[in-house]
Write a protein that holds these residues in place. Structure first.
Motif, PDB file in Angstrom:
ATOM      1  N   ILE A 154       1.062  -1.425   0.264  1.00 55.08           N
ATOM      2  CA  ILE A 154      -0.083   0.116   0.153  1.00 55.08           C
ATOM      3  C   ILE A 154       0.807   1.155   0.160  1.00 55.08           C
ATOM      4  CG2 ILE A 154      -1.706   1.121   1.310  1.00 55.08           C
ATOM      5  CD1 ILE A 154      -2.644  -1.102   2.246  1.00 55.08           C
ATOM      6  N   LYS A 158       1.182   2.157  -3.591  1.00 52.71           N
ATOM      7  CA  LYS A 158      -0.504   2.392  -3.724  1.00 52.71           C
ATOM      8  C   LYS A 158      -1.011   1.787  -4.286  1.00 52.71           C
ATOM      9  CE  LYS A 158       2.036   5.975  -2.945  1.00 52.71           C
ATOM     10  NZ  LYS A 158       1.621   6.866  -1.331  1.00 52.71           N
ATOM     11  N   GLU A 159      -1.136   0.230  -3.700  1.00 52.21           N
ATOM     12  CA  GLU A 159      -1.808  -0.846  -3.924  1.00 52.21           C
ATOM     13  C   GLU A 159      -3.447  -0.855  -3.069  1.00 52.21           C
ATOM     14  OE1 GLU A 159      -1.600  -5.905  -3.610  1.00 52.21           O
ATOM     15  OE2 GLU A 159       0.132  -5.474  -4.673  1.00 52.21           O
ATOM     16  N   TYR A 160      -4.153  -1.116  -4.387  1.00 56.83           N
ATOM     17  CA  TYR A 160      -5.344  -0.540  -3.435  1.00 56.83           C
ATOM     18  C   TYR A 160      -6.190  -2.202  -2.648  1.00 56.83           C
ATOM     19  CZ  TYR A 160     -10.421  -1.665  -2.775  1.00 56.83           C
ATOM     20  OH  TYR A 160     -11.985  -1.484  -2.229  1.00 56.83           O
TER      21      TYR A 160
END
Length: 322
Positions: A154, A158-160
């Motif tokens: 994350i 910026k992983e969902y």
């Protein structure tokens, strides 16, 4: 030590295993696709994964025994320096061994060396924890890795992350608190060490996605092993005065410890290259059971009161994340 007897004529009969898995696949399982285990490639990957866990368990036993005479810094240095041998053997077996330095050049060499230093730090924390805590406790807290992997993904990429994985992070954190029990009479700051090691290992795993796919695992492992050896030597030189190797028995044990750790990493790499991570990752939790049994048989440790119920929360969180 742990000895296991099986009827090899049955175990090695893949057709029998396939029939068994076909039967078990009739039942529903939330987190593990049992029917996928009937795939021969997946079965081999699981075998390699279990071999890696056994190697790491044996390394832990070596560390516990040797830590009576040598410091964690020294053991980390010896492990990483002698552990270069398995990395060279891996290059040989993958036909990537070369005497030309240019064959090992990669554009992201700084990141590759950074991972090595992080691994060296993780090992230092891990070895210190093994010398201070029960093997099963170290193995359990080490399973916080998937939680850190999600958090780092994350932050760095910026992983969902959906609701279920956020819930898993919370459950895993709660399980960790239940195991270390801050504020209680049994709390010790040493219990933070395997969590720190788990974070460092997670960072080394997450950053793998930054490398180009054409870079082989063998080359990355060589960079990691070399940097880890340099890092371990640096950490040791800044913090301790080296203890000379006492006798030939210690020398053999140090070499054996390094080979167990090195080949454990190799087996782990082969396992995750042979099958989908989601299909074999749940078997990592075999490490908690094996560490518990090994600590009980070899060192007389039986930390049930420490592990439960926190271990159940940590395992549940890891399975949800997978």
């Amino acid at each position: 030590m742990r000895f296991v007897y099986v009827e090899l004529s049955i175990l090695l009969n893949f057709k029998n295993l396939k029939k068994l898995f076909a039967f078990l696949s009739q039942f529903q399982c939330t987190y593990l696709d049992i029917s996928n285990l009937a795939n021969e490639r997946t079965f081999k990957a699981i075998t390699w994964l279990l071999f890696s866990i056994i190697c790491f368990d044996l390394m832990a036993v070596h560390i516990r025994y040797l830590s009576i005479t040598y410091t964690p810094e020294e053991l980390s240095f010896y492990r990483n320096t002698l552990g270069l041998i398995p990395s060279i053997l891996l290059l040989y077996f993958t036909a990537e061994l070369s005497f030309k330095l240019q064959d090992y050049k990669i554009k992201q060499w700084k990141l590759a060396f950074f991972r090595g230093f992080i691994v060296a730090l993780a090992q230092l924390l891990f070895y210190t924890a093994i010398s201070k805590l029960e093997l099963a406790t170290v193995a359990t807290l080490g399973q916080t890795g998937p939680i850190f992997i999600v958090i780092l993904a994350i932050v760095l990429y910026k992983e969902y992350v959906g609701v279920w994985r956020w819930a898993a992070i919370f459950i895993g954190f709660l399980g960790t608190v239940l195991v270390i029990r801050p504020g209680s009479d049994i709390f010790t700051w040493n219990s933070i060490l395997p969590i720190g090691a788990s974070f460092c290992y997670a960072l080394s795993i997450v950053t793998l996605r930054s490398f180009k796919k054409e870079i082989s695992n063998s080359i990355l492992y060589l960079y990691s092993a070399t940097a880890a050896a340099l890092g371990a030597g640096l950490y040791a030189s800044l913090s301790i005065t080296f203890t000379p190797i006492q006798n030939y028995s210690d020398a053999i044990l140090l070499l054996s410890m390094s080979f167990c750790g090195g080949f454990g990493v190799v087996c782990l790499m082969i396992a995750y290259r042979a099958a989908e991570a989601s299909a074999i990752a749940p078997f990592n939790y075999f490490g908690i059971v094996s560490a518990f049994v090994l600590g009980w048989v070899v060192f007389g440790e039986f930390p049930l009161d420490t592990l439960f119920p926190g271990v159940l929360f940590i395992v549940t969180a890891g399975l949800v994340i997978i």
